[in-house]
Write a protein that holds these residues in place. Structure first.
Motif, PDB file in Angstrom:
ATOM      1  N   MET A   1       0.222  13.154  -3.817  1.00 42.34           N
ATOM      2  CA  MET A   1       0.828  11.831  -3.699  1.00 42.34           C
ATOM      3  C   MET A   1      -0.219  10.723  -3.633  1.00 42.34           C
ATOM      4  SD  MET A   1       3.523  10.678  -0.782  1.00 42.34           S
ATOM      5  CE  MET A   1       4.034   8.981  -0.592  1.00 42.34           C
ATOM      6  N   TYR A   2      -1.323  10.966  -2.965  1.00 42.58           N
ATOM      7  CA  TYR A   2      -2.310   9.910  -2.723  1.00 42.58           C
ATOM      8  C   TYR A   2      -3.620  10.132  -3.474  1.00 42.58           C
ATOM      9  CZ  TYR A   2       0.798   8.779   1.131  1.00 42.58           C
ATOM     10  OH  TYR A   2       1.879   8.454   1.885  1.00 42.58           O
TER      11      TYR A   2
ATOM     12  N   SER B   1       1.539   7.118 -10.912  1.00 44.59           N
ATOM     13  CA  SER B   1       0.701   8.097 -10.212  1.00 44.59           C
ATOM     14  C   SER B   1       0.558   9.342 -11.058  1.00 44.59           C
ATOM     15  CB  SER B   1       1.361   8.470  -8.872  1.00 44.59           C
ATOM     16  OG  SER B   1       0.714   9.581  -8.313  1.00 44.59           O
TER      17      SER B   1
ATOM     18  N   TYR C   1      -5.258   7.078  -4.998  1.00 45.18           N
ATOM     19  CA  TYR C   1      -5.436   5.902  -4.150  1.00 45.18           C
ATOM     20  C   TYR C   1      -6.539   6.185  -3.139  1.00 45.18           C
ATOM     21  CZ  TYR C   1      -4.464   2.075  -0.952  1.00 45.18           C
ATOM     22  OH  TYR C   1      -4.566   0.973  -0.160  1.00 45.18           O
TER      23      TYR C   1
ATOM     24  N   GLU D   1       3.081   1.661  -3.476  1.00 45.10           N
ATOM     25  CA  GLU D   1       2.331   1.945  -4.684  1.00 45.10           C
ATOM     26  C   GLU D   1       1.921   3.411  -4.767  1.00 45.10           C
ATOM     27  OE1 GLU D   1      -0.793  -0.902  -4.628  1.00 45.10           O
ATOM     28  OE2 GLU D   1       0.386  -2.451  -5.658  1.00 45.10           O
ATOM     29  N   THR D   2       2.378   4.214  -3.808  1.00 45.75           N
ATOM     30  CA  THR D   2       2.198   5.661  -3.888  1.00 45.75           C
ATOM     31  C   THR D   2       3.354   6.256  -4.684  1.00 45.75           C
ATOM     32  OG1 THR D   2       3.413   6.008  -1.831  1.00 45.75           O
ATOM     33  CG2 THR D   2       1.028   5.710  -1.666  1.00 45.75           C
TER      34      THR D   2
ATOM     35  N   ASP E   1       0.823  -1.211   0.000  1.00 46.04           N
ATOM     36  CA  ASP E   1       0.000   0.000   0.000  1.00 46.04           C
ATOM     37  C   ASP E   1       0.857   1.262   0.000  1.00 46.04           C
ATOM     38  OD1 ASP E   1      -2.219  -1.564  -0.008  1.00 46.04           O
ATOM     39  OD2 ASP E   1      -2.616  -1.386   2.154  1.00 46.04           O
TER      40      ASP E   1
ATOM     41  N   ASN F   1       0.334  15.582   0.178  1.00 42.62           N
ATOM     42  CA  ASN F   1      -0.515  14.409   0.357  1.00 42.62           C
ATOM     43  C   ASN F   1      -1.539  14.300  -0.766  1.00 42.62           C
ATOM     44  OD1 ASN F   1       0.708  13.535   2.687  1.00 42.62           O
ATOM     45  ND2 ASN F   1      -0.617  14.744   4.044  1.00 42.62           N
TER      46      ASN F   1
END
Length: 993
Positions: free
Chosen positions: A965-966, A985, A969, A607-608, A604, A962
């Motif tokens: 980056m996320y 990403s 997801y 995969e960022t 988890d 953040n």
């Protein structure tokens, strides 16, 4: 003395005034021979005293007085303080052979042009010591007249006499070289320059031979000088006035002079200013000529006795007169002479008889008068009387010539040795390496170039750490980048760890001058780039890689994860292409639910965007290279934990940041320590190092490189705003050789900086640190001005100077200065490079690879608009000379320009991005697009000097980071591409070269 001589002296016309100018016979290294005498000449090294403490100055002054009494006792000596000029050609000659990568000749020429533009003066302090008389003074003039009348000349010196004089010069040089003056014999060229410049004011170049005689001597003194009442006019060979010169005599000094302070009456020559018609201050070039004699105890006692007897006779004569009153001055003189004699006998007091003269020159009479007034006013403020030698200009000027003698003895002084040597004629500012690139210039009392070679420590057998300290926006990062550029041009491997993401400009400068370079952004595009299983050798990786993965896990899983992670790592190492991503896949495929939980937690995170750099699927791009050149490794948005926080309290973003940093530092440590690279120069640059000192990994990395750098040929260049944190790393502090200190404000930081500089934590030095970057008007920042401590522990003020406006524009680190490049055609990704293979390929394989790559680009069909964008690693440059750029491919497919919203530094939800192609040569060498003619002709305007621009300092925005980056997801299974691998990403950035 004959009666006629006494009568002439009584009316102020001594026999010395009537002697003809000196006739030169020969000039050799350290030796000047005239028809009447022979002199030894030496150059005195500048002592670094501007920022010395009073105790240091007192010790140096006592040493100078003692050396003078021992070596120069009763010798007629001649001191000259003159000014030359630093030239660009001299600089190019001095760095010949130092640079060897890229278009280094153009880089050296850029600095040389800047030196010529500044027209920087250079001070020379020369000391002449009388060796012997060659002819009796009474017959010298007669012999010269007879020989001239007969058409003959006595201008000759025998080989035997020359050898004898040379031996005496060498002996004196050994003695004076061991004193605080660090004197060395003056080359014949310098001696001839000292003479010719008085006749031509610098218009004639010195002959370039070891022994100068005959016609060369005639040319040195072929000028024409016409004396007037208060000045001299110097004519050139065309009969035009070349300069106006006035000789000033220092006629009166106060009874007491303080040093440091007003007593430094020769050191302050460079501080004299005049006011021009616009009201601005301009420098006044003032030179000094002082004939002096250090009196031995016997001579001093005799002089004191004669003076006391003369005063006694005057007192008795006055007592016999009608008034029967004695002048107070006579009584005081008699008393003082008795005390002086007692001090000579008991405390070793030494006296000096000196005759100081000052020479001022200008192009016009009006300027000369203004300069003379400025000199008189400057010394009047110090209680010293300076006057124009009216009707004495001829004799005072001849006195200043090397090889001449004292001609006006009545304008002299007898004083204590400390009062004469306290003038600090050898004091001023002198700092930096003896050779190597120039990084700026001195701003103390003696201007001059400052040389700094970041990679010189290992070659000298010294420590190898350089530190730039100070507040944000003062120029420390820019100065560090200049040092890295010089090292890269010299052929070093120069990685720059850019934690803020604002140092891309240094790569742009390197590319413009043909140095292999690239800006490598550690983002999702470089998945696995910081994977320790791929960076380190197997033995090291078996220990380090599990530690890196454990760092990513939340605290509650670490206890159960250690053994499975280690076992999976051992199994993965046996695979043909081991990686941390493979370790995670093994954990996810385990039969144990606990182990699978550990694997899923790691997956988890990796995969960022940034996590994939640590342990994501290998992208095939070998982003971290070991080839010579300048490589900027950017980690924008990296969030590191505070030093006070425990590892158990770190957030996921802090754990990822630490793991990424650990991988990058491990790569640097491994590269610097590789046995096959021991002979290669390596310079690791880390701006904003206070971000590293917060972490155990960062502190350990700095301590290791600093301690073993000399043995590995690796140098460390750091810049930080927090000197207090540096003091907490004693291993690092011990290895600091060179330090550049910019302004700081808080008491703790200022005192920490002074401790690193080796200066006392007293109000004068604290005020200096706080105001070092404040301009004279007190309302603006003086970028690049700093206090430097060199490897010899000398301290002085320095101005970092950027060599050109173009370089200054590229190096800007302010927010608006983004160094972007237009996307070019993409090359097919080359085969993965073995990071530990020998990176010294021959020219043929590189040329073959270039040819093949170009043909692939030229023959490739136009890519579809929905193709996935690729970015290839620059082809590593070897240590062999770079190949010439290939001509552009005229038949290449058309390139669709990306929309402006996709420029570097922006964020937009991506649509299907167009495929772009990259020029092979640009991709190999990291060149930015060539500017248009209009851009090249519109450089930014800067005030001289061109100081480093403001440095942008801003902590990472965690919320924005953040989001970027996320954003892709949301807890669901990650998106995959057609091969089953995770899709990149959307927040990732393109590789910028």
């Amino acid at each position: 003395m004959k009666i006629a001589d006494k009568l002439l002296n009584l009316v102020g016309v001594g026999r010395e005034r009537g002697l003809p100018p000196p006739r030169l016979v020969a000039i050799a290294d350290g030796l000047l021979v005239t028809e009447r005498s022979a002199e030894a000449w030496f150059l005195i090294s500048v002592a670094n005293t501007d920022l010395a403490t009073e105790a240091e100055q007192d010790a140096a002054l006592d040493a100078a007085v003692s050396a003078a009494a021992t070596i120069l006792g009763d010798r007629l000596s001649h001191l000259k303080v003159v000014w030359g000029r630093s030239t660009g050609q001299d600089y190019i000659d001095s760095v010949a052979g130092h640079y060897r990568l890229g278009d280094h000749e153009a880089w050296a020429q850029t600095r040389a042009d800047r030196i010529d533009e500044m027209r920087m003066p250079e001070r020379y302090v020369a000391l002449g010591v009388h060796l012997s008389d060659r002819d009796p003074r009474a017959t010298a003039q007669v012999r010269g007249s007879i020989s001239d009348a007969l058409g003959t000349t006595s201008w000759r010196v025998s080989a035997r006499e020359l050898a004898h004089l040379d031996e005496r010069v060498r002996k004196l040089a050994r003695q004076l070289g061991s004193t605080v003056w660090r004197a060395h014999t003056a080359p014949a060229e310098v001696i001839s320059w000292l003479i010719s410049r008085e006749m031509h004011r610098g218009a004639v170049a010195a002959p370039r031979r070891g022994l100068i005689t005959g016609a060369s001597l005639a040319r040195l003194t072929s000028g024409r000088v016409v004396p007037y009442t208060d000045h001299l006019r110097i004519y050139d060979t065309r009969g035009q006035i070349a300069a106006y010169t006035t000789v000033l005599a220092m006629t009166d000094f106060p009874e007491e002079l303080e040093t440091p302070g007003a007593g430094e009456w020769l050191r302050t020559l460079s501080e004299i200013k005049a006011i021009d018609d616009d009201g601005d201050e301009i420098d006044v070039t003032v030179e000094a000529s002082v004939r002096f004699r250090v009196l031995t105890k016997k001579t001093a006692r005799h002089l004191v006795d004669e003076t006391r007897k003369s005063a006694k006779e005057q007192r008795r004569s006055a007592a016999k007169g009608t008034a029967e009153e004695t002048a107070d001055e006579i009584v005081e003189t008699e008393r003082v002479m008795r005390e002086v004699k007692r001090d000579i006998n008991r405390s070793g007091l030494t006296l000096v008889e000196d005759h100081p003269r000052l020479l001022v020159s200008a192009d016009t009479r009006e300027d000369l008068e203004a300069y003379v007034d400025a000199v008189i006013a400057h010394y009047a403020d110090r209680g010293i009387t300076v006057a124009v030698g009216a009707d004495e200009q001829r004799d005072l000027w001849l006195e200043s010539l090397p090889g001449d003698q004292l001609r006006v003895p009545d304008l002299g002084h007898v004083r204590e040795s400390t009062a004469f040597f306290g003038s600090w004629f050898w004091g001023g500012a002198s700092i930096g390496d003896a050779t190597g690139p120039a990084i700026g210039y001195l701003t103390g009392s003696t201007p001059g170039l400052v040389r700094f070679d970041a990679a010189a420590g290992s070659a000298l057998g010294d420590a190898t750490t350089t530190l730039f300290l100070g507040r944000s926006g003062r120029g420390k990062t820019t100065a560090a980048m200049l040092g890295g550029l010089d090292s890269a041009f010299a052929g070093a491997w120069v990685p720059l760890l850019d934690l803020k993401g604002d140092a891309a400009g240094v790569s742009a400068v390197a590319a413009e001058y043909g140095v292999p370079t690239a800006v490598i952004e550690i983002t999702a595009q470089f998945s696995g780039a910081a994977d320790l299983l791929r960076v380190l050798p197997v033995d090291d990786a078996l220990l380090q890689a599990p530690s890196q993965l454990m760092l990513l896990l939340p605290p509650h899983l670490r206890g159960a994860a250690e053994a499975p992670v280690m076992a999976a790592t051992r199994a993965e190492i046996q695979s043909p292409d081991p990686s941390s991503w493979g370790v995670i896949q093994r954990l996810c495929a385990s039969d144990s639910e606990t182990v699978r939980t550990v694997g899923f937690a790691l997956r988890d995170l990796v995969e960022t965007g940034l996590g994939s750099v640590v342990a994501g699927p290998p992208s095939g791009l070998s982003s971290l290279t070991t080839n010579p050149g300048l490589w900027v490794v950017q980690m924008p948005g990296l969030t590191l934990p505070s030093p006070e926080s425990a590892p158990e309290s770190w957030s996921p973003i802090e754990r990822v940041g630490m793991a990424c940093l650990r991988g990058c530092l491990a790569w640097m440590v491994r590269t610097t320590g590789r046995r096959e690279f021991r002979g290669r120069s390596k310079v690791v640059i880390v701006p904003e190092v206070h971000l590293l000192t917060k972490t155990p990994d960062g502190a350990s990395f700095l301590d290791y490189i600093a301690r073993v750098g000399r043995a590995l040929g690796a140098s460390l260049v750091l810049d930080t705003q927090d000197p207090a944190s540096i003091l907490k790393l004693p291993g690092l502090v011990e290895q600091i050789t060179t330090l550049f200190a910019f302004s700081l404000r808080s008491r703790e930081q200022v005192d920490s900086l002074l401790e690193l500089l080796g200066r006392p934590q007293t109000p004068p030095y604290q005020t200096l640190v706080r105001g070092i970057n404040t301009a004279a008007n007190g309302k603006s920042i003086r970028h690049g001005h700093c206090i430097m401590r060199d490897r010899w522990d000398e301290v002085a003020t320095v101005q970092i100077d950027i060599p050109s406006e173009r370089v200054a524009a590229l190096l800007r680190t302010t927010p608006e200065s983004e160094h972007t490049t237009t996307p070019d055609p993409t090359l097919p990704p080359p085969p993965p490079e073995d990071p530990f293979a020998d990176d010294e390929p021959t020219v043929e394989p590189v040329a073959a690879a270039q040819t093949e790559a170009r043909s692939q680009v030229a023959d490739a069909p136009a890519p579809a608009a929905s193709a996935k964008p690729k970015s290839a690693e620059p082809v590593p440059a070897s240590s062999t000379p770079a190949l010439p750029p290939a001509p552009p491919q005229l038949d290449a497919p058309a390139v669709e320009e990306p929309p402006p919203a996709l420029a570097k530094g922006t964020h937009q939800e991506p649509t299907a991005p167009p495929a772009v192609a990259t020029s092979p040569v640009a991709q190999q060498n990291g060149h930015p697009p060539t500017p248009s003619a209009e851009e090249a002709n519109h450089s930014l305007r800067y005030e001289s000097p061109i100081g480093p621009d403001e440095v942008y300092d801003q902590e990472a925005d965690e919320a924005a980071y953040n989001e970027a980056m996320y954003s892709a997801y949301d807890g669901a299974e990650p998106a995959t591409n057609g091969s089953g691998q995770p899709a990149p990403s959307p927040g990732g950035k393109e590789h910028v070269a």
